[in-house]
Design a protein around this motif. Structure first.
Motif, PDB file in Angstrom:
ATOM      1  N   SER A 100      -2.607   8.060   7.136  1.00  0.00           N
ATOM      2  CA  SER A 100      -1.770   6.906   7.668  1.00  0.00           C
ATOM      3  C   SER A 100      -0.804   7.442   8.813  1.00  0.00           C
ATOM      4  O   SER A 100      -0.355   8.782   8.692  1.00  0.00           O
ATOM      5  N   GLU A 144      -9.227   4.230  14.172  1.00  0.00           N
ATOM      6  CA  GLU A 144      -8.472   3.402  13.052  1.00  0.00           C
ATOM      7  C   GLU A 144      -9.351   2.869  12.100  1.00  0.00           C
ATOM      8  O   GLU A 144     -10.281   2.347  12.439  1.00  0.00           O
ATOM      9  N   GLY A 145      -9.121   3.423  10.657  1.00  0.00           N
ATOM     10  CA  GLY A 145      -9.681   2.625   9.693  1.00  0.00           C
ATOM     11  C   GLY A 145      -9.281   1.747   8.915  1.00  0.00           C
ATOM     12  O   GLY A 145      -8.089   1.271   9.308  1.00  0.00           O
ATOM     13  N   GLU A 146      -9.837   1.499   7.616  1.00  0.00           N
ATOM     14  CA  GLU A 146      -9.118   0.626   6.546  1.00  0.00           C
ATOM     15  C   GLU A 146      -7.974   1.086   6.148  1.00  0.00           C
ATOM     16  O   GLU A 146      -7.660   2.352   6.021  1.00  0.00           O
ATOM     17  N   PRO A 147      -7.015   0.030   5.712  1.00  0.00           N
ATOM     18  CA  PRO A 147      -5.803   0.344   5.372  1.00  0.00           C
ATOM     19  C   PRO A 147      -5.875   1.402   3.962  1.00  0.00           C
ATOM     20  O   PRO A 147      -6.759   1.351   2.983  1.00  0.00           O
ATOM     21  N   SER A 148      -4.734   2.292   3.766  1.00  0.00           N
ATOM     22  CA  SER A 148      -5.004   3.289   2.727  1.00  0.00           C
ATOM     23  C   SER A 148      -4.304   2.312   1.635  1.00  0.00           C
ATOM     24  O   SER A 148      -3.611   1.189   1.559  1.00  0.00           O
ATOM     25  N   LYS A 198      -2.811   1.683   7.847  1.00  0.00           N
ATOM     26  CA  LYS A 198      -4.035   2.122   8.463  1.00  0.00           C
ATOM     27  C   LYS A 198      -4.437   3.387   8.422  1.00  0.00           C
ATOM     28  O   LYS A 198      -3.483   3.825   8.957  1.00  0.00           O
TER      29      LYS A 198
END
Length: 386
Positions: free
Chosen positions: A38, A68-72, A81
């Motif tokens: 993040s 950018e991927g899914e939120p931590s 993200k």
């Protein structure tokens, strides 16, 4: 007439540009080392301020170098993200040149394979090789808006860094005295990074493997000719002309036999094929031995003893923290690797052996070729022959 002082505004802009460049390298290096992070993670790990990290990440997103991927899953507060090296918007091409065949592939900046491998027999001349490979590379170039960052090439042979050419390549003679990187760039238009295969494997271990935090390690490849790559104090040993890195010609008995002749996968395969009176590849040889179709334990034990001589030589000369071994013959029996460690221990300086961990390598030549490009992006260092 005295020269005018440089414009302070220009000096300030230059410093700002350099700092921005360094911040970009630092963020890319952290993502390569840790995987998805993040923005808060990047701030904590790099020590760069939060606003600067935000700007740097946005620049990298705009350049298609990260995604950018899914939120931590944050324990406290709002989850951020995850940022990771581009796997679909930017790509690297890899050309692996082997003794009998070539392999072309495309990967994301994370090293993960995109699409299928194209494996084909080695052409018979340099002109035929250059024409066929260039054609295949153009066809395999990532499409659909994927940004190509470069072509990494792994090849056998010895490189002359001063003359920028392959000086010796007994397994593929037509590559000798050729400026392969320059020729591939001219034919394809791709920025090309050429690495000797052992240097490529070392780079793959340092970027994608278990030696990311190590400054002293070695990679030994017993597949064909007992190749050696050594990283000492964070620098890859290349020698005066770049010709360092081969234990294959080390004599190991009074008859003058050398490691590359009697301590490799190729020799194991030939031995089993002779005993079975059958033409087989390395996996076939392993299967025959495992199945008890041939009795070659004495021959294999002698090979293990020879291999241990080479490994102990590396332990004693370079005092590495880790040695990574590449070779399939060690899969022929569960005890072979244990026996190799014991034989190496007997031939090594005690303190050096105790301080060294010897393991099987998970690196491969494809990752080595990819690493030449990704290493340049994330560190700014050029590892290749150009």
């Amino acid at each position: 007439m005295p020269q005018k002082n440089p414009n302070p505004k220009h000096k300030s802009q230059n410093r700002a540009g350099l700092l921005r460049h360094l911040n970009t390298r630092e963020v890319l290096a952290m993502l390569l080392k840790h995987g998805g992070l993040s923005r808060a993670d990047l701030t904590r790990l790099t020590g760069i301020s939060g606003p600067t990290i935000t700007r740097t990440v946005q620049d990298l997103l705009d350049a298609k170098l990260v995604e950018e991927g899914e939120p931590s899953k944050a324990l406290l507060g709002r989850p951020g993200k995850m940022i990771h090296l581009a796997s679909s918007k930017a790509g690297v091409m890899a050309l692996v040149i082997g003794q009998d065949a070539c392999e072309i592939s495309a990967s994301g900046l994370d090293g993960k394979l995109q699409g299928n491998l194209d494996r084909f027999p080695m052409p018979r001349s340099y002109s035929e090789f250059l024409s066929l490979v260039s054609q295949k590379l153009k066809l395999a170039k990532p499409k659909n808006g994927v940004k190509l960052m470069g072509l990494g090439v792994s090849t056998p042979g010895l490189f002359n860094l001063l003359e920028h050419k392959i000086s010796s390549c007994p397994s593929i003679p037509f590559l000798e005295n050729q400026m392969l990187a320059k020729d591939l760039e001219a034919n394809t238009g791709f920025e090309t990074f050429l690495l000797q295969e052992m240097h490529a494997l070392c780079l793959a271990e340092s970027i994608f493997g278990e030696s990311r935090n190590l400054s002293n390690f070695a990679v030994i490849d017993i597949t064909h000719d007992f190749g050696l790559g050594v990283v000492s104090n964070g620098q890859q040993l290349q020698g005066h002309l770049g010709l360092a890195g081969n234990l294959g010609k080390l004599p190991i008995d009074k008859n003058g036999a050398t490691l590359d002749a009697v301590a490799t996968d190729d020799f194991f395969c030939k031995t089993i094929a002779r005993l079975a009176d059958s033409k087989i590849d390395i996996q076939g040889a392993i299967n025959l031995f495992r199945g008890g179709a041939v009795d070659a334990m004495n021959e294999i034990n002698l090979m293990i003893d020879h291999i241990s001589t080479g490994v102990a030589t590396v332990v004693n000369l370079f005092n590495p923290e880790r040695i990574f071994i590449i070779g399939k013959l060690l899969d022929a029996h569960p005890d072979l690797f244990v026996n190799l460690l014991e034989a190496t221990r007997r031939k090594s300086i005690k303190a050096s052996f105790i301080g060294c961990t010897i393991t099987r390598s998970k690196a491969n030549s494809r990752l080595g070729a990819v690493s030449a490009v990704i290493g340049k992006l994330t560190t700014g260092k050029k590892f290749s022959l150009k």
